[in-house]
Design a protein around this motif. Structure first.
Motif, PDB file in Angstrom:
ATOM      1  N   UNK A 213      27.101 -29.055  31.396  1.00  0.00           N
ATOM      2  CA  UNK A 213      26.955 -28.604  32.775  1.00  0.00           C
ATOM      3  C   UNK A 213      27.852 -29.383  33.727  1.00  0.00           C
ATOM      4  N   UNK A 214      28.282 -30.583  33.304  1.00  0.00           N
ATOM      5  CA  UNK A 214      29.205 -31.393  34.106  1.00  0.00           C
ATOM      6  C   UNK A 214      30.647 -31.168  33.688  1.00  0.00           C
ATOM      7  N   UNK A 215      30.900 -30.070  32.983  1.00  0.00           N
ATOM      8  CA  UNK A 215      32.260 -29.738  32.573  1.00  0.00           C
ATOM      9  C   UNK A 215      32.779 -30.605  31.448  1.00  0.00           C
ATOM     10  N   UNK A 216      31.858 -31.250  30.717  1.00  0.00           N
ATOM     11  CA  UNK A 216      32.269 -32.115  29.614  1.00  0.00           C
ATOM     12  C   UNK A 216      32.827 -33.450  30.066  1.00  0.00           C
ATOM     13  N   UNK A 217      32.696 -33.786  31.343  1.00  0.00           N
ATOM     14  CA  UNK A 217      33.254 -35.020  31.917  1.00  0.00           C
ATOM     15  C   UNK A 217      32.137 -36.048  32.096  1.00  0.00           C
ATOM     16  N   UNK A 218      32.102 -37.125  31.278  1.00  0.00           N
ATOM     17  CA  UNK A 218      31.018 -38.110  31.394  1.00  0.00           C
ATOM     18  C   UNK A 218      30.918 -38.746  32.770  1.00  0.00           C
ATOM     19  N   UNK A 219      32.061 -39.030  33.407  1.00  0.00           N
ATOM     20  CA  UNK A 219      32.004 -39.670  34.723  1.00  0.00           C
ATOM     21  C   UNK A 219      31.410 -38.711  35.757  1.00  0.00           C
ATOM     22  N   UNK A 220      31.768 -37.439  35.672  1.00  0.00           N
ATOM     23  CA  UNK A 220      31.191 -36.465  36.596  1.00  0.00           C
ATOM     24  C   UNK A 220      29.683 -36.375  36.411  1.00  0.00           C
ATOM     25  N   UNK A 221      29.218 -36.474  35.163  1.00  0.00           N
ATOM     26  CA  UNK A 221      27.783 -36.442  34.896  1.00  0.00           C
ATOM     27  C   UNK A 221      27.097 -37.671  35.489  1.00  0.00           C
ATOM     28  N   UNK A 222      27.692 -38.851  35.294  1.00  0.00           N
ATOM     29  CA  UNK A 222      27.101 -40.071  35.844  1.00  0.00           C
ATOM     30  C   UNK A 222      27.070 -40.017  37.369  1.00  0.00           C
ATOM     31  N   UNK A 223      28.123 -39.518  37.972  1.00  0.00           N
ATOM     32  CA  UNK A 223      28.160 -39.420  39.433  1.00  0.00           C
ATOM     33  C   UNK A 223      27.097 -38.446  39.937  1.00  0.00           C
ATOM     34  N   UNK A 224      26.883 -37.349  39.205  1.00  0.00           N
ATOM     35  CA  UNK A 224      25.859 -36.392  39.605  1.00  0.00           C
ATOM     36  C   UNK A 224      24.467 -37.014  39.532  1.00  0.00           C
ATOM     37  N   UNK A 225      24.198 -37.734  38.430  1.00  0.00           N
ATOM     38  CA  UNK A 225      22.901 -38.397  38.284  1.00  0.00           C
ATOM     39  C   UNK A 225      22.708 -39.459  39.364  1.00  0.00           C
ATOM     40  N   UNK A 226      23.772 -40.182  39.691  1.00  0.00           N
ATOM     41  CA  UNK A 226      23.681 -41.206  40.738  1.00  0.00           C
ATOM     42  C   UNK A 226      23.369 -40.576  42.086  1.00  0.00           C
ATOM     43  N   UNK A 227      23.912 -39.392  42.327  1.00  0.00           N
ATOM     44  CA  UNK A 227      23.644 -38.717  43.592  1.00  0.00           C
ATOM     45  C   UNK A 227      22.242 -38.155  43.680  1.00  0.00           C
ATOM     46  N   UNK A 228      21.686 -37.746  42.542  1.00  0.00           N
ATOM     47  CA  UNK A 228      20.368 -37.113  42.533  1.00  0.00           C
ATOM     48  C   UNK A 228      19.218 -38.106  42.399  1.00  0.00           C
TER      49      UNK A 228
END
Length: 360
Positions: A213-228
């Motif tokens: 769901x984060x486009x396969x990008x681990x950093x994008x996933x971590x940033x999303x979790x940090x924001x939520x």
């Protein structure tokens, strides 16, 4: 070399078996793929049970710089809970821990060889350098399978592991203190603990669908979790954008080896994979290494099947308890209520921690 046991993997499980066998005069051959000890993704926290077992073989975790941990903090959304650990645990990098264990294995009588094992068959381990033959093989390859001995992975949405390490910073050290933290998300969780150099080790177990769901990008996933998730975001604010993110896919949490082949002893994650939020993976690794060595010393390669059954029995309860907690914790419906309950009744957290320990 037929009479000498082969141990494949010089991580905690393999090194523990090598120490026990070496001290008994068995002259084990310990084979690892890396001449220089790396830093494995999982296992940066050692429970009090692990510390106790290590003291029994002469390795004191404070003596090698491990960071003492006395409290557990749980976070889910806006909910949080805190509890004292039953006894002191420790934050220690796998590089630091594995280096100490490998050195102790060699000083205890093990012969260390460097080779990358490509395939395993009865009585033989085929490496890049040569073929190693023995009637007794101890498989301690961690979460990585060896061809011919893969563990089943049947989940439609398997778990994957991510790890980022944030260099020591005073503000982050103050936040973490002497705690191990668990941050619960719908679909996974993160564990955070300080290690021997003051760095913060952040390990996450997440469903593969979250990364997709984060486009396969681990950093994008971590940033999303940090924001939520505000508490997690407060920690991740210390992480520079160029930090390395390590990953491992399709982790078979809940797996327990119920049997084996003649002469093959499965250790550590090759014997049982406990969800890492329990902080008991290292204790299972050490227990399996010591137990396999004991069975071998009493019955040689013919004791492999009896060992594997005994190890499965010992792992059954802690793995089942940890799996239940993991499935509840990653649930969008139950994660926050679980943390609120832990805050209202800290004794329940203590009970869960004790129930997920493997018998020494």
């Amino acid at each position: 070399m037929k009479g000498r046991p082969l141990i494949l993997g010089a991580g905690p499980a393999g090194a523990m078996a090598a120490i026990m066998l070496g001290r008994a005069g068995a002259e084990p051959i310990l084979i690892d793929r890396d001449a220089i000890v790396g830093d494995a993704l999982c296992g940066g926290f050692l429970s009090w049970r692990s510390a106790e077992r290590l003291r029994g073989i002469g390795l004191g975790l404070p003596d090698i710089g491990a960071h003492p941990v006395t409290r557990l903090a749980l976070y889910a959304g806006k909910a949080e809970a805190h509890a004292e650990l039953p006894e002191t645990g420790y934050g220690l990098s796998r590089r630091g821990f594995d280096t100490a264990m490998r050195a102790l294995a060699v000083s205890s009588g093990a012969e260390l060889q460097i080779d990358r094992i490509r395939q395993l068959s009865p009585g033989a381990a085929v490496g890049e350098r040569q073929e190693w033959r023995s009637g007794s093989i101890f498989l301690a390859a961690g979460k990585h399978d060896v061809r011919g001995h893969s563990r089943p992975r049947q989940s439609d949405d398997p778990a994957l592991g991510l790890r980022i390490r944030i260099p020591a910073q005073a503000g982050l050290t103050r936040l973490l203190g002497g705690k191990i933290e668990l941050h619960l998300f719908p679909g996974g969780y993160a564990g955070i603990v300080c290690q021997e150099d003051g760095s913060a080790n952040i390990c996450l177990a997440l469903r593969k669908s979250m990364l997709a769901a984060a486009g396969g990008d681990p950093r994008a996933l971590l940033d999303r979790l940090a924001g939520e998730h505000p508490h997690f975001g407060q920690r991740m604010a210390f992480a520079a954008s160029d930090l390395t993110i390590d990953s491992i896919g399709a982790v078979p949490y809940g797996f327990i080896a119920q049997g084996t082949q003649p002469g093959l002893f499965r250790l550590g994650d090759q014997a049982a994979v406990i969800p890492s939020l329990a902080g008991e993976g290292m204790s299972i690794a050490l227990t399996s290494g010591a137990m396999a060595a004991k069975f071998w010393l009493e019955g040689g390669g013919g004791a492999a099947e009896n060992y594997q059954r005994a190890m499965a029995r010992a792992a059954r309860r802690p793995v089942a308890v940890a799996k239940l907690i993991w499935e509840t914790a990653e649930s969008e419906r139950f994660g926050q209520p679980l943390v609120r309950m832990a805050g209202l009744a800290p004794w329940l957290t203590n009970l869960a921690m004790r129930a997920s320990r493997i018998a020494a």
